[in-house]
Design an enzyme around this catalytic site. Structure first.
Site, PDB file in Angstrom:
ATOM      1  CD  GLU A   1      -3.074   0.234   2.579  1.00  0.00           C
ATOM      2  OE1 GLU A   1      -3.815   1.760   2.363  1.00  0.00           O
ATOM      3  OE2 GLU A   1      -3.090  -0.325   2.784  1.00  0.00           O
TER       4      GLU A   1
ATOM      5  N   GLY B   1      -7.280   4.860   8.635  1.00  0.00           N
ATOM      6  CA  GLY B   1      -8.124   4.551   9.552  1.00  0.00           C
ATOM      7  C   GLY B   1      -7.139   2.907  10.266  1.00  0.00           C
ATOM      8  N   GLY B   2      -7.096   2.544   9.706  1.00  0.00           N
ATOM      9  CA  GLY B   2      -6.626   0.920  10.134  1.00  0.00           C
ATOM     10  C   GLY B   2      -4.788   1.205  10.586  1.00  0.00           C
ATOM     11  CB  SER B   3      -2.519   0.762   8.208  1.00  0.00           C
ATOM     12  OG  SER B   3      -2.888   0.955   6.745  1.00  0.00           O
ATOM     13  CB  THR B   4       0.602   5.746   9.793  1.00  0.00           C
ATOM     14  OG1 THR B   4       0.625   6.615   8.942  1.00  0.00           O
ATOM     15  CG2 THR B   4       0.810   5.189  10.222  1.00  0.00           C
ATOM     16  CD  GLN B   5      -0.164   2.841   4.739  1.00  0.00           C
ATOM     17  OE1 GLN B   5      -0.721   3.444   4.768  1.00  0.00           O
ATOM     18  NE2 GLN B   5      -0.297   1.788   5.237  1.00  0.00           N
TER      19      GLN B   5
END
Length: 432
Positions: free
Chosen positions: A175, A205-209
């Site tokens: 992602e 909302g659920g993850s960060t990259q």
């Protein structure tokens, strides 16, 4: 001027979904208003062939559909991305973990928009694809699969072209990588003639990259594990990226962790308190199909300092600080970075803009320390701005003076991973 794409990319773009806008619309509103949201096409008089594509982005807080219109003219080598129709529905598919048939209903409703946009004669030639992100990655495998199966059933009964692997969960690391490819392609940096690229910061909302191209080899050599490095070939160039996706550190998941509600039992009777919420605030809040009772701390204190201590626990010893975060490496920040900056009045809601990390910190202090006197537009705004500040500073290690480019669209195309995912699908970038 509308963006153009090479002939090879016509098919590539035809299944891409470029999303993240936060349009709040109920299913009922969608049904009633389909006619009013359709785009008007601006086709040149000499057009010879029009192509369409449908892409779903199944995020943790919403499901989004994009219907694209491409034109290939007789006398021009480059087709034109003529139009992009976008719509979204909240909540995300993961909210229906215990009633997967509702997930299918959501997708079926959005497909009505595609049917209204794409001419009937083009349906069987128009690909439809769905990619799910952290919302489904956070679910138990059997519940996530039940949701995917429902979507697949809806796709199979639709009149559109359904490619192989048309309904899948996207790998978290990819992602970030594919968002980097998207943004560098859209900004013209993805070619052999330039050594300059842009980094990306994506807050879902659920993850960060976080993903960027290091200038120093030591950045690659000092990663905690090899999972932080990805290599791939594209357009006759090889790239070695620093990249990582933190599942559980997206904005909504971070709220849960800050409240101490992540994986907690007894949700029906427990109240989760935080100094990041207004002292007299008490309400229910839902995410991922679960409902939580949340409140401020009426007996304690509220404000930025106490809130920062709470969110620091969500970041400390979890987020790795890369050896190098060069100021000359411009970072594009989007998704919830953009949305909360708009909510806080830091940037224009249409144009976006440049911000320093300290701007998030300053506004977080103002919102948190004045919650009682001046209630914010959202009771969570103090927590969200403080978390973003903490994530950028104590997490990734950005200086307060670091400038970020807050954006929603580049050349009228949504900033997201979807274009990169499409390029990968056809080019097989051999990411490893």
């Amino acid at each position: 001027m509308k963006p153009t794409v090479p002939l090879l990319l016509l098919v590539l773009l035809a299944i891409s979904g470029l999303s993240r806008a936060q349009i709040r619309t109920s299913l009922l509103d969608l049904t009633n208003n389909i006619g009013s949201i359709l785009p008007s096409l601006s086709r040149p008089a000499n057009h010879s062939r029009i192509f369409y594509a449908v892409m779903f982005d199944a995020g943790s807080t919403g499901t989004r559909i994009h219907v694209y219109t491409f034109i290939q003219g007789d006398s021009e080598e480059l087709p034109v991305l003529d139009n992009e129709m976008f719509h979204s529905i909240k909540p995300g598919l993961s909210a229906y973990a215990d009633s997967p048939e509702m997930a299918g209903h959501t997708v079926r409703m959005l497909l009505k928009v595609a049917k209204k946009t794409v001419p009937r004669l083009e349906w069987k030639r128009t690909p439809v694809v769905l990619r799910a992100t952290a919302g489904l990655r956070l679910l138990a495998a059997e519940k996530a699969q039940a949701l995917l199966d429902q979507v697949q059933h809806v796709f199979d009964e639709s009149p559109f072209l359904v490619p192989d692997n048309s309904v899948t969960i996207m790998n978290g690391t990819n992602e970030g990588i594919l968002a980097w490819i998207s943004l560098n392609f859209l900004t013209g940096h993805l070619n052999a003639h330039t050594k300059k690229t842009v980094g990306i910061l994506d807050l879902g909302g659920g993850s960060t990259q976080i993903t960027f191209l290091p200038k120093l080899q030591k950045t690659i050599e000092t990663v905690p594990v090899t999972d932080y490095v990805a290599r791939f070939d594209i357009f006759n160039s090889t790239y070695e990226l620093y990249t990582y996706s933190y599942l559980g550190n997206g904005l909504m998941a971070a709220r849960l962790a800050t409240l101490g509600a992540l994986g907690a039992e007894g949700l029906e009777w427990r109240v989760f308190k935080s100094s990041c919420l207004p002292k007299k605030f008490r309400d229910e809040w839902s995410f991922g199909g679960l409902t939580y009772h949340v409140s401020g701390d009426p007996e304690g204190y509220a404000g930025f300092k106490l809130c920062y201590q709470e969110v620091l626990k969500v970041v400390k010893d979890i987020i790795h600080q890369p050896y190098e975060l060069e100021d000359s490496n411009v970072f594009y920040a989007f998704s919830y970075y953009y949305d909360r900056a708009v909510d806080a009045g830091l940037i224009d809601g249409v144009q976006g803009g440049m911000l320093e990390v300290r701007d998030f910190k300053k506004r977080a202090k103002e919102v948190c320390n004045k919650m009682t006197k001046y209630p914010p537009i959202s009771p969570f705004l103090c927590m969200d701005l403080t978390y973003i500040t903490c994530l950028l500073k104590d997490g990734f290690g950005f200086k307060e003076s670091t400038v970020l480019q807050l954006t929603k669209k580049v050349n009228n195309v949504e900033a997201s991973w979807a274009l990169g995912a499409t390029l990968d699908h056809f080019h097989n970038l051999k990411i490893h």
